[in-house]
Design a protein around this motif. Sequence first.
Motif, PDB file in Angstrom:
ATOM      1  N   SER A   2       0.833  -1.200   0.000  1.00  0.00           N
ATOM      2  CA  SER A   2       0.000   0.000   0.000  1.00  0.00           C
ATOM      3  C   SER A   2       0.870   1.253   0.000  1.00  0.00           C
ATOM      4  O   SER A   2       0.526   2.263  -0.606  1.00  0.00           O
ATOM      5  CB  SER A   2      -0.959  -0.018   1.190  1.00  0.00           C
ATOM      6  OG  SER A   2      -0.260   0.321   2.376  1.00  0.00           O
ATOM      7  N   GLU A   3       2.010   1.194   0.688  1.00  0.00           N
ATOM      8  CA  GLU A   3       2.914   2.339   0.649  1.00  0.00           C
ATOM      9  C   GLU A   3       3.458   2.569  -0.756  1.00  0.00           C
ATOM     10  O   GLU A   3       3.713   3.691  -1.174  1.00  0.00           O
ATOM     11  CB  GLU A   3       4.110   2.105   1.589  1.00  0.00           C
ATOM     12  CG  GLU A   3       3.821   2.429   3.039  1.00  0.00           C
ATOM     13  CD  GLU A   3       5.037   2.121   3.899  1.00  0.00           C
ATOM     14  OE1 GLU A   3       4.965   2.402   5.097  1.00  0.00           O
ATOM     15  OE2 GLU A   3       6.045   1.606   3.367  1.00  0.00           O
ATOM     16  N   PHE A   4       3.600   1.436  -1.445  1.00  0.00           N
ATOM     17  CA  PHE A   4       4.225   1.518  -2.772  1.00  0.00           C
ATOM     18  C   PHE A   4       3.309   2.175  -3.792  1.00  0.00           C
ATOM     19  O   PHE A   4       3.742   2.888  -4.676  1.00  0.00           O
ATOM     20  CB  PHE A   4       4.600   0.110  -3.247  1.00  0.00           C
ATOM     21  CG  PHE A   4       5.482   0.119  -4.439  1.00  0.00           C
ATOM     22  CD1 PHE A   4       6.862   0.270  -4.289  1.00  0.00           C
ATOM     23  CD2 PHE A   4       4.961  -0.001  -5.722  1.00  0.00           C
ATOM     24  CE1 PHE A   4       7.675   0.299  -5.389  1.00  0.00           C
ATOM     25  CE2 PHE A   4       5.774   0.027  -6.827  1.00  0.00           C
ATOM     26  CZ  PHE A   4       7.150   0.171  -6.656  1.00  0.00           C
ATOM     27  N   GLY A   5       2.007   1.950  -3.647  1.00  0.00           N
ATOM     28  CA  GLY A   5       1.072   2.525  -4.620  1.00  0.00           C
ATOM     29  C   GLY A   5       0.717   1.519  -5.710  1.00  0.00           C
ATOM     30  O   GLY A   5       0.798   0.310  -5.486  1.00  0.00           O
ATOM     31  N   ASP A   6       0.368   2.045  -6.871  1.00  0.00           N
ATOM     32  CA  ASP A   6      -0.121   1.206  -7.970  1.00  0.00           C
ATOM     33  C   ASP A   6       1.044   0.447  -8.608  1.00  0.00           C
ATOM     34  O   ASP A   6       1.754   0.970  -9.473  1.00  0.00           O
ATOM     35  CB  ASP A   6      -0.812   2.111  -9.006  1.00  0.00           C
ATOM     36  CG  ASP A   6      -1.491   1.290 -10.082  1.00  0.00           C
ATOM     37  OD1 ASP A   6      -1.210   0.070 -10.184  1.00  0.00           O
ATOM     38  OD2 ASP A   6      -2.301   1.868 -10.832  1.00  0.00           O
TER      39      ASP A   6
END
Lengths: 111, 885
Positions: free
Chosen positions: B53-57
């Motif tokens: 989730s921290e990383f993003g898409d």
Amino acid sequence: MLANNRDRLRGTLDVLVLRTLSWGPRHGYAIARWLADESADTVHVEEGSLYPALYRMEERGLIASEWKASELGRQAKFYKLTAAGRKHLRTETASWMEFAHAVTRILQPQP
Amino acid sequence: MSTNRESGNAGRSIVPRSVKREVDDKLAFHLAMRAHDLTARGHAGDAEQIAASEFGDLARVRDECRTIAGRRDHQQRRTRFLGELARDVYFALRLLRRRRAFATIAVLTIALGIGAATGIFSVVDGVLLRALPFTEPGRLVAIWITQPRLATDPVLARYARSTVLGSEDYFALRDYNTSFRDVAVWQRGSAMLVEQTGTSEVRTVDISASLLPTLGERPVLGRGFLPTESALNGPKVALVGYETWQARFAGDSAVLGRRVMLDTTSYEIVGVVPKGLRLDRSKEPPAFWLPALQSDYDQPSHHNRSFMAVGRLKPNVSMEAAQREAGRLMRGGASDSSLGARVEDWQHDQTSDARLPLLIMLASSGLLLLIACVNVAMLTLGEAAAREREFASRIALGASAGRVIRQLLAESLTIALAGALLGTGLAWALIHTLVALAPSQLPGIDTVGIDLRALAFAIACATCAGVVFGLTPAFSLLSSGNGTSIRIGAGQSSRTARRTQRGLVAAEIALSLVLLLGASLLTRSLFTLSTVDPGFKPANVVAVRLRMSQTFPSDDALRVAFYTAMNARLGELYGPAAVSAGEYVPFSGTASSAPTQVESRVYDAFHPPPSTEQRGVFPGYFDILGIPLHAGRSFTPADAMGMELVAILSEAAARRDFPGESAIGKQVKYQGKWRRIVGVVGDVRPSHLERDGTPAIYVPLAQYPMRGVAFIIRTTHPPAVLRPAITNVLRGITGDVTLQSVDAFPSLVSRSYAEQRYRTIIVGVFALLAALLATVGLYGVTVRAVARRTREVGIRVALGATPGMVTRLMMNDTLAGALMGVVVGLPLALLLVRRISADLFGVTPQDPVAVIGALMLLSCVAVVSSALPARRAGKANPAAVLAGE
């Protein structure tokens, strides 16, 4: 508008990354951690968006990479500044400062 | 945002797998590290989810990274490739400078091959391939009448497939067809242009008003013809050709409305046709374009067929459908139910005679190019064999086989491209020669030149050639076991290289054999043709053709008076026995026939009277031309107007009309009148040596004077000397007749096979060049073989081998290859030359003289070119050889 924001963000991210690398080579994860730790909530970047920025700067010749063993013993790509990157960092920092200075002066409450 | 994703998706397919994996690894590394850190901070259970989730898409980031990385990878590869290419070319150039002799021979050889191929290709391209310069040229068709009944007629066979149209045919087609958007007719002609400075003959063409619209052309100035102008008694208007406009009217737009005098008619110029416009692609565009169908003679009532026709098909109408309809319309008014039409692509129709000769030339130039390639391959192989050590050490030092092949390819391509450059220059010179020497049978040849297409062809040839002669030695070297070459050293050749060398010798001999056989067949054919007896003796006889203007009297007595006066005046100059006159003299390019009837036959619509070549002649005609009198008598001055109507038949006519009996004294009906046959003469070939003599009827010119008269003079004076004298004579008699041409009969006859001579010379030159290349190539191969085996020779001689034994040994390899080449090449050659059998006269494709000739020439080439260096080896001093080692 959105694009403008994105561009500015991207430009800012590039400068920040270059700044990170000015202290020595490090791999992508380390850069991400540093950005997250240093600027915690001020500049919120999704960690993922760092990677396209790295590839893009590598393509532009601002940074160079080489494979090295990481802390965990895995092979990881370490990035370092090139001469062009160093120069870019200098000019971008200067123009950012100038910009920030100007904006600050305008926003400063007049006595 | 969306743009990035799209480019990412679009780029995904071309991103190399290695790049994708690198990106994936990097992202996975990030996530693993983050999860590792988070775990260390106590997020044991959900570390991965938090990291994600921290990383993003993830998918978007991956796509974006892949796209950028892929792009960069591509650029890097290209840069690397270009860099290596530059290095390869640099090496190649350095090497070629060091081996100047090798480079020179190789470049010259390739230049020769490419020059020949490009030159001939340009001609083929210009004549056969390039579309006609009209809009939608593919819809333009030639329209002919066919008369299948005539196919077996000795006089009229050429009309069976291609009869020109009459105005009735044209009108039927024009008014009732549904297949053509436009139909037009035209007719070539010539006229005397009368100017204040004098008169000169100009080319003209009579066209229907629909012609320019059919072609999709418009006058560059003024207007085209109106339908009312190309009609009976239409106004005398004319279009001027662009070139004539420039040359005679200085490109002045005031030309419109001016009048020109053509023969005795004054025409008003109403327009200028576009530059270069012409209908038959003969060498010169017409000077003036006149309206057709104006004279009474061209009206349907005269049944005079003299028009060429061109049509533009409507869209979606096939040629077959148009042909069916045209055939139906042609039959419409005619009594002959076997009449038909032939509708054919216009360009194809114009070039049908030139196609086979041109393809023969193209094939022979292609063979020459192949031979040149083989030659250079042999040269390169020899060269490369000497460099075995270099390659072996490079491979030992870590160069991949691919790098070495690329190096060799770079060298051969450099040679080939240099050859192409030089070859294009050669082609340019060749084209000039080809165009200058071209017989008129090659339509459109004057527009041929070196252009981008030719250049592209040359470069394509060079690339193929470079690959062929670069790869052959490369593979031979590599398969010879490069690792061991170091030990073997350069002093001894590997078996594979020798085998390849032998194969190349075989290929060279086989290809040369095909070319030589083709050339010797064409030469034999030409020789046979040129020695055919035309039925008369052309030596020292000239034909003087005259041009009668429109005002030339149509009265028979006046004409006869003119012919007689002219004959007498020329007789005073060149001797009375040396001068005569005749209509439609042989090989003059004109002929005329008429139906003849005999008493004993009945004729009807299904058995019409046969056509017979007609010629009116003065006494002395047969003597001067050396036409033998087989029976009866010749004409005499007594066979004059008002006397008994007489005729002489040719052998073929007598045989046809009076089989098994004597024709003398019989009656024959000609031009509506019965004539008594007084003699039979030998057959004369009317216009081409390859066509048999045709049935002909001769009548006294004084009894039937036509307009197409030529005077024949037995003289040793060349035409150039005769011309002014005859012009003088003419001027003294009448102003209505001008001198058209003075030609020596031998040159008229040889002009009739100019095209055959042209192609034979070209193929012959190519074949000789091939033989030369083979000689050089085989010589080079043997020289190298000898050089490689000096040590062996030394030992053999030391052990008692005689010079003869050594010579034979050294020749063996080359000769074995040559023999193999003959074994493979002879059946191949015999198979290929079958395709030109339609173009051969009097020889079969298996003609033993040609086959043996070609084989003997090649044997000489093989033996001489291998014996010379081999003999030198045989004479070597063993002590010196071994000491040198």
